[in-house]
Design a protein around this motif. Structure first.
Motif, PDB file in Angstrom:
ATOM      1  N   LEU A 188      67.167  16.410  65.534  1.00  0.00           N
ATOM      2  CA  LEU A 188      68.646  15.955  64.933  1.00  0.00           C
ATOM      3  C   LEU A 188      68.592  14.730  64.511  1.00  0.00           C
ATOM      4  CD1 LEU A 188      70.854  17.294  67.761  1.00  0.00           C
ATOM      5  CD2 LEU A 188      69.968  18.691  65.857  1.00  0.00           C
ATOM      6  N   ARG A 189      67.753  13.962  65.099  1.00  0.00           N
ATOM      7  CA  ARG A 189      67.590  12.341  64.303  1.00  0.00           C
ATOM      8  C   ARG A 189      67.110  12.346  63.154  1.00  0.00           C
ATOM      9  NH1 ARG A 189      66.232  11.072  70.020  1.00  0.00           N
ATOM     10  NH2 ARG A 189      68.156   9.764  71.017  1.00  0.00           N
ATOM     11  N   ILE A 190      65.805  12.891  63.211  1.00  0.00           N
ATOM     12  CA  ILE A 190      65.153  13.066  61.898  1.00  0.00           C
ATOM     13  C   ILE A 190      66.203  13.649  60.730  1.00  0.00           C
ATOM     14  CG2 ILE A 190      63.290  14.381  60.849  1.00  0.00           C
ATOM     15  CD1 ILE A 190      61.740  14.227  63.587  1.00  0.00           C
ATOM     16  N   ALA A 191      66.705  14.854  60.949  1.00  0.00           N
ATOM     17  CA  ALA A 191      67.465  15.355  60.079  1.00  0.00           C
ATOM     18  C   ALA A 191      68.639  14.479  59.547  1.00  0.00           C
ATOM     19  CB  ALA A 191      68.005  16.556  60.385  1.00  0.00           C
ATOM     20  N   ASP A 192      69.134  13.586  60.398  1.00  0.00           N
ATOM     21  CA  ASP A 192      70.319  12.727  60.285  1.00  0.00           C
ATOM     22  C   ASP A 192      69.639  11.547  59.490  1.00  0.00           C
ATOM     23  OD1 ASP A 192      73.133  11.682  60.844  1.00  0.00           O
ATOM     24  OD2 ASP A 192      72.037  10.106  61.586  1.00  0.00           O
ATOM     25  N   PHE A 193      68.397  11.025  59.689  1.00  0.00           N
ATOM     26  CA  PHE A 193      67.822  10.121  58.890  1.00  0.00           C
ATOM     27  C   PHE A 193      67.834  10.431  57.380  1.00  0.00           C
ATOM     28  CE2 PHE A 193      63.930   8.187  57.227  1.00  0.00           C
ATOM     29  CZ  PHE A 193      64.456   6.825  57.102  1.00  0.00           C
ATOM     30  N   ALA A 194      67.255  11.592  57.284  1.00  0.00           N
ATOM     31  CA  ALA A 194      67.123  12.161  55.734  1.00  0.00           C
ATOM     32  C   ALA A 194      68.272  12.210  55.232  1.00  0.00           C
ATOM     33  CB  ALA A 194      66.222  13.525  55.778  1.00  0.00           C
ATOM     34  N   GLU A 195      69.431  12.585  55.657  1.00  0.00           N
ATOM     35  CA  GLU A 195      70.741  12.559  55.090  1.00  0.00           C
ATOM     36  C   GLU A 195      71.269  11.129  54.974  1.00  0.00           C
ATOM     37  OE1 GLU A 195      74.994  12.958  54.608  1.00  0.00           O
ATOM     38  OE2 GLU A 195      73.942  11.782  56.619  1.00  0.00           O
ATOM     39  N   ARG A 196      71.193  10.333  55.909  1.00  0.00           N
ATOM     40  CA  ARG A 196      71.640   8.990  55.534  1.00  0.00           C
ATOM     41  C   ARG A 196      70.736   8.424  54.462  1.00  0.00           C
ATOM     42  NH1 ARG A 196      69.984   6.065  59.408  1.00  0.00           N
ATOM     43  NH2 ARG A 196      69.527   7.872  61.074  1.00  0.00           N
ATOM     44  N   GLU A 197      69.644   8.710  54.272  1.00  0.00           N
ATOM     45  CA  GLU A 197      68.817   8.099  53.043  1.00  0.00           C
ATOM     46  C   GLU A 197      69.259   8.735  51.811  1.00  0.00           C
ATOM     47  OE1 GLU A 197      66.382   5.634  52.943  1.00  0.00           O
ATOM     48  OE2 GLU A 197      67.036   5.140  54.624  1.00  0.00           O
ATOM     49  N   GLY A 198      69.957   9.794  51.847  1.00  0.00           N
ATOM     50  CA  GLY A 198      70.718  10.329  50.758  1.00  0.00           C
ATOM     51  C   GLY A 198      69.693  11.221  50.035  1.00  0.00           C
ATOM     52  N   ARG A 199      69.122  12.026  50.756  1.00  0.00           N
ATOM     53  CA  ARG A 199      67.831  13.441  50.405  1.00  0.00           C
ATOM     54  C   ARG A 199      68.468  14.320  50.625  1.00  0.00           C
ATOM     55  NH1 ARG A 199      67.038   8.235  48.785  1.00  0.00           N
ATOM     56  NH2 ARG A 199      65.065   7.669  48.668  1.00  0.00           N
ATOM     57  N   ALA A 200      67.969  15.396  49.563  1.00  0.00           N
ATOM     58  CA  ALA A 200      68.235  16.775  49.713  1.00  0.00           C
ATOM     59  C   ALA A 200      67.665  17.313  50.897  1.00  0.00           C
ATOM     60  CB  ALA A 200      68.032  17.393  48.539  1.00  0.00           C
ATOM     61  N   LEU A 213      74.639  19.838  63.543  1.00  0.00           N
ATOM     62  CA  LEU A 213      74.407  19.117  62.311  1.00  0.00           C
ATOM     63  C   LEU A 213      75.317  19.340  61.199  1.00  0.00           C
ATOM     64  CD1 LEU A 213      70.482  19.550  61.885  1.00  0.00           C
ATOM     65  CD2 LEU A 213      71.675  17.385  62.184  1.00  0.00           C
ATOM     66  N   PRO A 214      76.542  18.915  61.692  1.00  0.00           N
ATOM     67  CA  PRO A 214      77.977  19.460  60.699  1.00  0.00           C
ATOM     68  C   PRO A 214      77.908  18.599  59.434  1.00  0.00           C
ATOM     69  CG  PRO A 214      78.482  17.837  62.654  1.00  0.00           C
ATOM     70  CD  PRO A 214      77.197  18.535  62.915  1.00  0.00           C
ATOM     71  N   GLN A 215      76.918  17.489  59.336  1.00  0.00           N
ATOM     72  CA  GLN A 215      76.898  16.518  58.078  1.00  0.00           C
ATOM     73  C   GLN A 215      76.035  17.406  56.975  1.00  0.00           C
ATOM     74  OE1 GLN A 215      75.315  16.176  61.098  1.00  0.00           O
ATOM     75  NE2 GLN A 215      73.738  14.524  61.269  1.00  0.00           N
ATOM     76  N   LEU A 216      75.374  18.425  57.590  1.00  0.00           N
ATOM     77  CA  LEU A 216      74.315  18.993  56.469  1.00  0.00           C
ATOM     78  C   LEU A 216      74.875  20.526  56.570  1.00  0.00           C
ATOM     79  CD1 LEU A 216      70.874  17.850  57.632  1.00  0.00           C
ATOM     80  CD2 LEU A 216      72.205  17.191  55.578  1.00  0.00           C
ATOM     81  N   ILE A 247      61.089  25.639  70.394  1.00  0.00           N
ATOM     82  CA  ILE A 247      62.046  24.724  70.869  1.00  0.00           C
ATOM     83  C   ILE A 247      62.658  24.026  69.834  1.00  0.00           C
ATOM     84  CG2 ILE A 247      60.899  23.903  73.074  1.00  0.00           C
ATOM     85  CD1 ILE A 247      59.198  22.197  71.548  1.00  0.00           C
ATOM     86  N   PRO A 248      63.533  24.638  68.979  1.00  0.00           N
ATOM     87  CA  PRO A 248      64.500  23.934  67.848  1.00  0.00           C
ATOM     88  C   PRO A 248      65.396  23.106  68.273  1.00  0.00           C
ATOM     89  CG  PRO A 248      65.081  26.444  68.089  1.00  0.00           C
ATOM     90  CD  PRO A 248      64.263  26.259  69.268  1.00  0.00           C
ATOM     91  N   PHE A 249      65.970  22.653  67.217  1.00  0.00           N
ATOM     92  CA  PHE A 249      67.059  21.419  67.258  1.00  0.00           C
ATOM     93  C   PHE A 249      67.173  20.808  68.823  1.00  0.00           C
ATOM     94  CE2 PHE A 249      68.963  24.875  64.913  1.00  0.00           C
ATOM     95  CZ  PHE A 249      68.909  24.055  63.632  1.00  0.00           C
ATOM     96  N   GLU A 250      65.845  20.070  69.005  1.00  0.00           N
ATOM     97  CA  GLU A 250      65.875  19.162  70.136  1.00  0.00           C
ATOM     98  C   GLU A 250      66.552  17.855  69.559  1.00  0.00           C
ATOM     99  OE1 GLU A 250      62.341  18.576  72.160  1.00  0.00           O
ATOM    100  OE2 GLU A 250      62.624  20.295  73.504  1.00  0.00           O
ATOM    101  N   GLN A 251      67.034  16.721  70.477  1.00  0.00           N
ATOM    102  CA  GLN A 251      67.418  15.602  70.104  1.00  0.00           C
ATOM    103  C   GLN A 251      66.680  14.922  68.971  1.00  0.00           C
ATOM    104  OE1 GLN A 251      70.376  15.101  71.549  1.00  0.00           O
ATOM    105  NE2 GLN A 251      70.667  13.103  70.248  1.00  0.00           N
TER     106      GLN A 251
END
Length: 480
Positions: free
Chosen positions: A298-310, A339-342, A291-295
């Motif tokens: 996506l929120r978890i990955a976006d949080f990591a990106e907003r925190e500026g982490r690789a 996840l276009p931001q990543l 069950i990949p890429f559930e909502q």
């Protein structure tokens, strides 16, 4: 505020009153009836020059079953384990009771720093209880009156070295982020060492296999695992040498949708996991292949990106997939779309159970870390910017032509750039994305967060000022 103080004690010793005194507001309900507080309540405390987080807890009961009192006790014990220090309150007027001795024993086992406070110590009525407090073996008690604000100076003296030590530890553990770079700075990325290892956080939804994955990397069963979701509570960090790379890796609690979390213990666990992300340099977002890429993923990955982490995306339980090629193609398509931001971040398939794919995961983490530290010279950037402007000039809203004249990199970890432009407020977001996507593609920076800032050149134009002076009568130039 990196320091956390938990106020604990048996019911009705004045914990909530002291909590309100420290935060400067009546946030916690206070009453003479014991057992008013049931949940944990956090607040931002101010005590002299100190700023820290204070937690008001339920009274520690002797119950250990599934009753309300037993669940309250487990919640309080959880807060004690997470806090940097505990302020153990007793009622100086009642003296030391058997319940206080039980609390003292719990605190000795669960927290290294325990401050003993004797509340309600104002007047002669509290003198005998203050003396009795020495028998608990927790050091010299601090005489307090939460109701009248007495004894706070003494509490400040005790807390100051603890807060300063906690802030020093947090500064040492925190990764270097948003590092300023100069034009002459040609240094490569920091090489992980035993003293400063590469810091990795593994995050994801419950039962994705985070603890199992870390156990396989360690080569031993250090973390508790099982088929039940939500076994992990604390964000636990472990240091190891992973294929020649010194790393410090965090196992975190599974993160469910906020609306589904009604258990206070789970809220604490998720909060601890988010804090681990802020202490990481590379974040591994672990997905369940079924069950990949559930909502929530996506929120978890976006949080990591907003925190500026690789960010590295790892798909676990790959050994259970039959149609691997079709599944992998679907995963890549979903990643690109959702996840276009990543875009371009490493996507690897692993099996935490068998250990297959761990070598690819290790290589992906090092690659993401290298990109996160990427440094591009100003000359390269400005030649690239000229080509991008020539291929697609910026729009001219309202007939005002936007001129982008200069670009430079100002930070790494993650890469940050500044473009000097006229009318920065008029540049549409779509054009900023065009530049960011161009940076990713042309300078090989897939997946890493990129910060691009547009900066105006100011109202002064030296050429315009010179021209104005040339056409100004000499008798007026001295007034300019």
């Amino acid at each position: 505020m990196s320091f956390t103080l938990a106020i604990v004690g048996r019911p009705n010793v004045g914990k909530s009153t002291l909590f309100n005194r420290l935060v400067g507001k009546r946030l916690a309900l206070v009453d003479d009836q014991p057992g008013v507080t049931r949940d944990l309540r956090e607040g931002d405390a101010r005590l002299g020059p100190l700023r820290f987080t204070v937690i008001d807890t339920a009274g520690l009961e002797e119950a250990t079953d599934e009753s309300l009192q037993g669940r309250m006790r487990r919640l309080t014990e959880r807060a004690v384990g997470m806090a940097d220090a505990c302020l153990f309150l007793i009622d100086a007027r009642a003296g030391v009771l058997p319940a206080d001795e039980v609390c003292a024993d719990i605190l000795r086992r669960r927290n290294a720093h325990v401050i003993l406070g004797a509340n309600k110590a104002e007047g002669r009525a509290g003198e005998s209880g203050l003396l009795d407090a020495y028998a608990l073996g927790l050091g010299e008690p601090v005489a307090l009156s939460a109701e009248h604000g007495e004894g706070l100076d003494e509490l400040l003296d005790v807390l100051t070295p603890l807060v300063e030590a906690a802030e020093a530890r947090a500064a040492a553990d925190a990764p270097e982020t948003d590092v300023d770079v100069a034009e002459e700075d040609e240094d490569g990325p920091r090489v992980p060492t035993v003293d400063r290892p590469l810091q990795i956080a593994v995050i994801g939804r419950p039962n994705a296999g985070k603890s199992t994955l870390i156990n396989k990397i360690l080569g031993e069963e250090r973390l508790l695992t099982g088929p039940e979701a939500g076994i992990t509570r604390d964000a636990i960090s472990l240091s190891l040498d992973w294929a020649g790379t010194p790393v410090r890796i965090w196992d975190t609690a599974g993160m469910r949708k906020k609306a589904k979390i009604d258990d206070k213990l789970e809220k604490l666990s998720v909060s601890d996991g988010l804090r681990a992300v802020r202490f990481a340099e590379v974040v591994v977002v672990l997905l369940d292949a079924a069950i990949p890429f559930e909502q929530q993923d996506l929120r978890i990955a976006d949080f990591a990106e907003r925190e500026g982490r690789a960010v590295v995306v790892a798909v676990n339980k790959w050994d259970l997939e039959d149609e691997k090629q079709d599944k992998l193609k679907a995963l890549k398509d979903g990643f690109e779309r959702l996840l276009p931001q990543l875009r371009g971040a490493p996507l690897v398939t692993v099996s935490a159970k068998t250990g297959r794919g761990l070598d690819r995961l290790h290589a992906a983490i090092l690659s993401a870390y290298d990109v996160w530290n990427r440094r591009i010279s100003t000359g390269q950037l400005n030649r690239w910017l000229g080509g991008m402007l020539e291929a697609h000039p910026p729009p001219a809203p309202g007939g005002r032509r936007i001129r982008m004249r200069y670009m430079t990199q100002v930070k790494t970890r993650p890469p940050g750039f500044v473009v000097m432009t006229s009318h920065p407020e008029s540049v549409p977001e779509s054009y900023v994305r065009y530049l960011v996507n161009g940076l990713r593609a042309d300078f090989d920076m897939p997946g890493t967060p990129i910060r691009l800032h547009l900066r105006g050149q100011g109202d002064k134009n030296p050429w315009r000022e010179k021209a104005a002076k040339r056409h100004t009568p000499s008798r007026l130039r001295k007034h300019l």
